[in-house]
Scaffold this motif. Structure first.
Motif, PDB file in Angstrom:
ATOM      1  N   GLY A 367       0.801  -1.213   0.000  1.00  0.00           N
ATOM      2  CA  GLY A 367       0.000   0.000   0.000  1.00  0.00           C
ATOM      3  C   GLY A 367       0.833   1.262   0.000  1.00  0.00           C
ATOM      4  O   GLY A 367       0.428   2.282  -0.576  1.00  0.00           O
ATOM      5  N   ARG A 368       2.019   1.217   0.630  1.00  0.00           N
ATOM      6  CA  ARG A 368       2.853   2.416   0.698  1.00  0.00           C
ATOM      7  C   ARG A 368       3.541   2.702  -0.631  1.00  0.00           C
ATOM      8  O   ARG A 368       3.618   3.842  -1.071  1.00  0.00           O
ATOM      9  CB  ARG A 368       3.910   2.249   1.801  1.00  0.00           C
ATOM     10  N   PRO A 370       3.060   1.025  -4.027  1.00  0.00           N
ATOM     11  CA  PRO A 370       2.482   0.015  -4.927  1.00  0.00           C
ATOM     12  C   PRO A 370       3.231  -0.128  -6.241  1.00  0.00           C
ATOM     13  O   PRO A 370       3.441  -1.245  -6.719  1.00  0.00           O
ATOM     14  CB  PRO A 370       1.047   0.525  -5.138  1.00  0.00           C
ATOM     15  N   VAL A 608      -8.046   1.798  -1.537  1.00  0.00           N
ATOM     16  CA  VAL A 608      -6.850   1.286  -0.862  1.00  0.00           C
ATOM     17  C   VAL A 608      -7.245   0.452   0.348  1.00  0.00           C
ATOM     18  O   VAL A 608      -6.713  -0.649   0.577  1.00  0.00           O
ATOM     19  CB  VAL A 608      -5.926   2.443  -0.446  1.00  0.00           C
ATOM     20  N   THR A 609      -8.190   0.962   1.120  1.00  0.00           N
ATOM     21  CA  THR A 609      -8.652   0.223   2.303  1.00  0.00           C
ATOM     22  C   THR A 609      -9.270  -1.109   1.902  1.00  0.00           C
ATOM     23  O   THR A 609      -9.037  -2.143   2.554  1.00  0.00           O
ATOM     24  CB  THR A 609      -9.678   1.062   3.081  1.00  0.00           C
ATOM     25  N   LEU A 612      -6.431  -3.624   0.962  1.00  0.00           N
ATOM     26  CA  LEU A 612      -5.637  -4.099   2.096  1.00  0.00           C
ATOM     27  C   LEU A 612      -6.477  -4.933   3.052  1.00  0.00           C
ATOM     28  O   LEU A 612      -5.993  -5.910   3.629  1.00  0.00           O
ATOM     29  CB  LEU A 612      -5.014  -2.909   2.821  1.00  0.00           C
ATOM     30  N   THR A 668      -2.332  -7.181  -5.169  1.00  0.00           N
ATOM     31  CA  THR A 668      -2.728  -6.150  -4.203  1.00  0.00           C
ATOM     32  C   THR A 668      -2.153  -4.790  -4.585  1.00  0.00           C
ATOM     33  O   THR A 668      -2.866  -3.776  -4.567  1.00  0.00           O
ATOM     34  CB  THR A 668      -2.262  -6.544  -2.790  1.00  0.00           C
ATOM     35  N   SER A 669      -0.863  -4.728  -4.924  1.00  0.00           N
ATOM     36  CA  SER A 669      -0.261  -3.441  -5.281  1.00  0.00           C
ATOM     37  C   SER A 669      -0.873  -2.882  -6.561  1.00  0.00           C
ATOM     38  O   SER A 669      -1.080  -1.667  -6.690  1.00  0.00           O
ATOM     39  CB  SER A 669       1.254  -3.593  -5.430  1.00  0.00           C
ATOM     40  N   VAL A 672      -4.173  -1.408  -5.609  1.00  0.00           N
ATOM     41  CA  VAL A 672      -3.979  -0.129  -4.917  1.00  0.00           C
ATOM     42  C   VAL A 672      -3.634   0.972  -5.922  1.00  0.00           C
ATOM     43  O   VAL A 672      -4.148   2.092  -5.851  1.00  0.00           O
ATOM     44  CB  VAL A 672      -2.880  -0.259  -3.847  1.00  0.00           C
ATOM     45  N   ARG A 675      -6.714   1.771  -8.071  1.00  0.00           N
ATOM     46  CA  ARG A 675      -7.837   2.297  -7.279  1.00  0.00           C
ATOM     47  C   ARG A 675      -9.161   1.865  -7.914  1.00  0.00           C
ATOM     48  O   ARG A 675      -9.337   0.696  -8.210  1.00  0.00           O
ATOM     49  CB  ARG A 675      -7.708   3.809  -7.109  1.00  0.00           C
TER      50      ARG A 675
END
Length: 709
Positions: A367-368, A370, A608-609, A612, A668-669, A672, A675
């Motif tokens: 998440g930080r 991606p 993003v939420t 994750l 996941t990345s 993120v 979006r």
């Protein structure tokens, strides 16, 4: 009064339904039991069970079965002494061959086969062909064993029995040894993993027993398919079916039990808790198993018999596992109640132990940064995929065994002693009325050492050809292609087969099947994902991810098969079969992640939420499922055939890559980074508009949870 009566009715129903399900399963097993026991009787590992359906070599094998005496059993007796054969050695060989001719019916009538000496005088080979066993594999094996018991070396004389018949017998021994060890090893591996995952002395037994019942059911259904539609059942396909039943079935059990444990904390009665668990994870499990089934059924478009037969049997395994895990497993768990989880019993109203999630930590890094994570992972997978350049060429028949049997050792001795001569026949089947002209044309063909007519019948004549070049060499391949020739020659209506021709057809057909089945699988899986996720971008993301996993897993195989395991070749069907399994099974896990992500987004979570949270809540249970599935396929690496070892290795590595790298980090990345665009062109891809004056916003939907929190 009415309320009490309704309550009693509900309680009676809760007690009756699980027992009714158990009773139904007992009836089903009683019905399919006799058929399941017969599956071994229809399992065959003959040449025609693996060859391409339309190839020349397949037609040769089928016509040979119809000729007088049925299918030929071709053997080569190899007498060898390092220092050179003496007169006594030649006398021993002649006496033993004459004894074999007296005990068995050999092609050529009463004539005893003549020995062919090598130029260096160290080796003497006797080609022996018999139609005595016909197509009966047990009679063929008995003939081979009797010949091996008859020919014995002494005082330094080495005697071996090779040829295609002996090779088939040795391969049959390997396939016969698969059933027991494969099943026992799979059960032991799954049991160990379930004990570690559940940390319960009782709970692990339930899904394992249900998986065993599902495997028994799949055997009965597979037998029914064989009887009704002639579905090919081979040692390879039945072994993979067992792997899928235990691997996929245990995965579904892990997801259901995890959700059931969660529901027991908030619902008092096990029956209602199980109903809620089935409503929560059932749709995703059904969708994922359906994707696997559709992917496997695409193998029906393959021309290779072994691949086409694996499609329906694999589908049967997955669907039987699904039915058992969504009906029998819930019934047993409800009847056993909460105590089945002892010592970690989920008490009603309790809260689960809060621990720092490994997948939460992984997700936070994705998440930080991606794009950085996505680029790094893509480069890593690309680098691993380069290992495919190191994959060895197509595996030869003699190199397809992990442990060298006698037939392979005999072929190696022949290759050393006769380096410039063919040592296994090429079989040509010509129309009976043109057999003489075909024989003359064959003798005049380039690369032919000798040719002799054999049996005739059913409008066909068999011609045995010996090439000048060694088996499966470039020279022999050119000879076979020359014999197949053009449409205007004397051999235009003839078929060319034999061991080397079979290898050529396997390679050519595998290439053709890949070009047809791979796009079919991709399109089928994409359509299912688009319907399930109501998006175009998310399905493309998942499919691209699993294709990247497939390339990387094959690349790792290229770095391991030759340099580490010492394999001399790669099974021609490895690329296609590993693609189908990895795409279908990889998308299977992707569905759980993206389904949860979509539910979080529908509940109002920011992109993003949602991504994750989906990783955090599904990561643990899907990681457990991935480990189980990888371990079950890894069982194949302990088998005695190179093609099974390679297939099991690539799929196991691919599942691990998908579970711990691609799904965890890359999917996941990417989600993120994209979006809301990940849901394009669906409604979720658009930013939610503000509520109008006086219009209250709707409360967020509660997401359907797939994994455990």
């Amino acid at each position: 009064m009415g309320v009490g009566k309704a309550s009693r009715t509900g309680a009676a129903r809760r007690r009756a339904v699980p027992w009714a399900v158990l009773g139904l399963w007992v009836a089903v097993l009683a019905l399919v039991g006799p058929f399941a026991a017969k599956l071994a009787d229809v399992q065959h590992d003959r040449v025609t069970d693996y060859l391409p359906a339309s190839a020349d070599s397949t037609q040769v094998a089928k016509i040979q079965e119809r000729l007088p005496g049925g299918e030929s059993t071709e053997l080569v007796l190899v007498y060898h002494r390092d220092g050179g054969l003496g007169a006594a050695d030649r006398e021993t060989a002649a006496r033993q061959v004459e004894e074999i001719a007296g005990k068995h019916e050999l092609s050529g009538g009463d004539r005893v086969p003549e020995g062919i000496p090598s130029d260096d005088g160290t080796t003497l080979m006797y080609p022996v062909v018999s139609n005595e066993p016909g197509t009966d594999e047990k009679l063929r094996d008995a003939l081979v064993e009797d010949v091996r018991n008859t020919v014995r070396g002494q005082d330094g004389l080495n005697v071996e029995v090779g040829g295609t018949g002996a090779l088939a017998t040795d391969a049959g021994k390997v396939y016969d040894s698969l059933d027991g060890p494969l099943l026992y090893t799979t059960v032991a591996v799954v049991a160990l993993l379930l004990i570690l995952i559940y940390r319960s002395p009782v709970l692990w037994l339930v899904p394992l027993a249900v998986a065993g019942i599902a495997d028994y059911l799949s055997m009965g259904v597979a037998y029914g398919l064989n009887q009704a539609f002639g579905t090919t059942v081979s040692g390879q396909s039945s072994g993979v079916m067992t792997i899928l039943v235990f691997g996929a079935g245990t995965d579904y059990a892990l997801l259901l039990v995890s959700r059931y444990r969660e529901e027991l904390r908030r619902i008092e009665r096990p029956y209602e808790a199980m109903a809620a668990a089935l409503r929560g994870c059932g749709p995703a499990v059904i969708a994922s198993s359906g994707t696997v089934a559709v992917g496997l059924l695409c193998l029906l478009a393959a021309d290779l018999n072994s691949s086409r037969g694996m499609g329906p049997l694999g589908t049967v395994g997955v669907l039987c596992a699904l039915i058992a895990m969504l009906t029998l497993l819930p019934a047993i768990l409800v009847l056993l109640g909460r105590r089945v989880f002892w010592p970690l019993v989920p008490a009603f109203g309790s809260e689960p132990e809060q621990r720092r999630s490994l997948f939460a930590a992984m997700g936070s890094s994705a998440g930080r940064r991606p794009l950085t994570v996505l680029a790094t992972g893509a480069v890593l997978l690309g680098a691993l995929a380069l290992g495919t350049l190191n994959l060895p060429g197509p595996v030869k028949q003699e190199d397809s065994f992990v442990d060298k049997p006698e037939a392979v050792s005999a072929m190696e001795t022949l290759a050393r002693a006769y380096p410039k001569r063919g040592t296994q026949p090429i079989d040509v089947i010509a129309p009976q009325d043109r057999a003489d002209r075909a024989l003359a044309a064959i003798r005049d063909a380039r690369g032919v050492e000798s040719a002799e007519k054999g049996r005739s019948g059913d409008g066909w004549t068999e011609i045995t050809v010996i090439a000048k070049d060694p088996p499966q060499s470039a020279g022999e391949t050119a000879t076979i292609k020359a014999l197949r020739g053009g449409p205007d020659g004397e051999l235009k209506d003839s078929y060319v087969g034999g061991a080397s021709a079979q290898q050529i057809d396997l390679e050519d057909t595998s290439s053709r099947d890949t070009k047809i089945v791979v796009p079919l699988v991709l399109v089928s899986v994409l359509l299912i994902l688009m319907g399930l996720l109501r998006s175009l971008v998310a399905p493309l993301l998942l499919v691209a991810a699993v294709v990247a996993v497939w390339g990387a897993a094959l690349g790792i195989g290229g770095l391991v098969f030759g340099p580490v395991l010492g394999f001399e070749g790669t099974d021609p069907g490895l690329g296609l079969l590993s693609f189908v399994f990895l795409v279908a099974l990889g998308v299977d896990y992707g569905i759980f992640l993206m389904h949860r992500m979509r539910e979080e987004s529908l509940a109002g979570a920011e992109p993003v939420t949602a991504a994750l949270t989906a990783l955090r809540t599904t990561g643990g249970v899907i990681a457990s499922a991935g480990l189980v599935l990888a371990a079950t396929f890894a069982v194949l690496t302990n088998m005695g055939l190179v093609q099974l070892v390679e297939l099991g290795f690539v799929i196991a590595v691919g599942v691990l890559l998908d579970t711990f790298l691609v799904r965890t980090y890359l999917v996941t990345s990417a989600s993120v980074a994209l979006r809301r665009k990940v849901w394009w062109p669906g409604a979720l891809s658009r930013e939610p508009g503000p509520a109008g004056p006086g219009q209250p916003t709707d409360p967020p939907r509660q997401p359907e949870r797939v994994g455990a929190r």
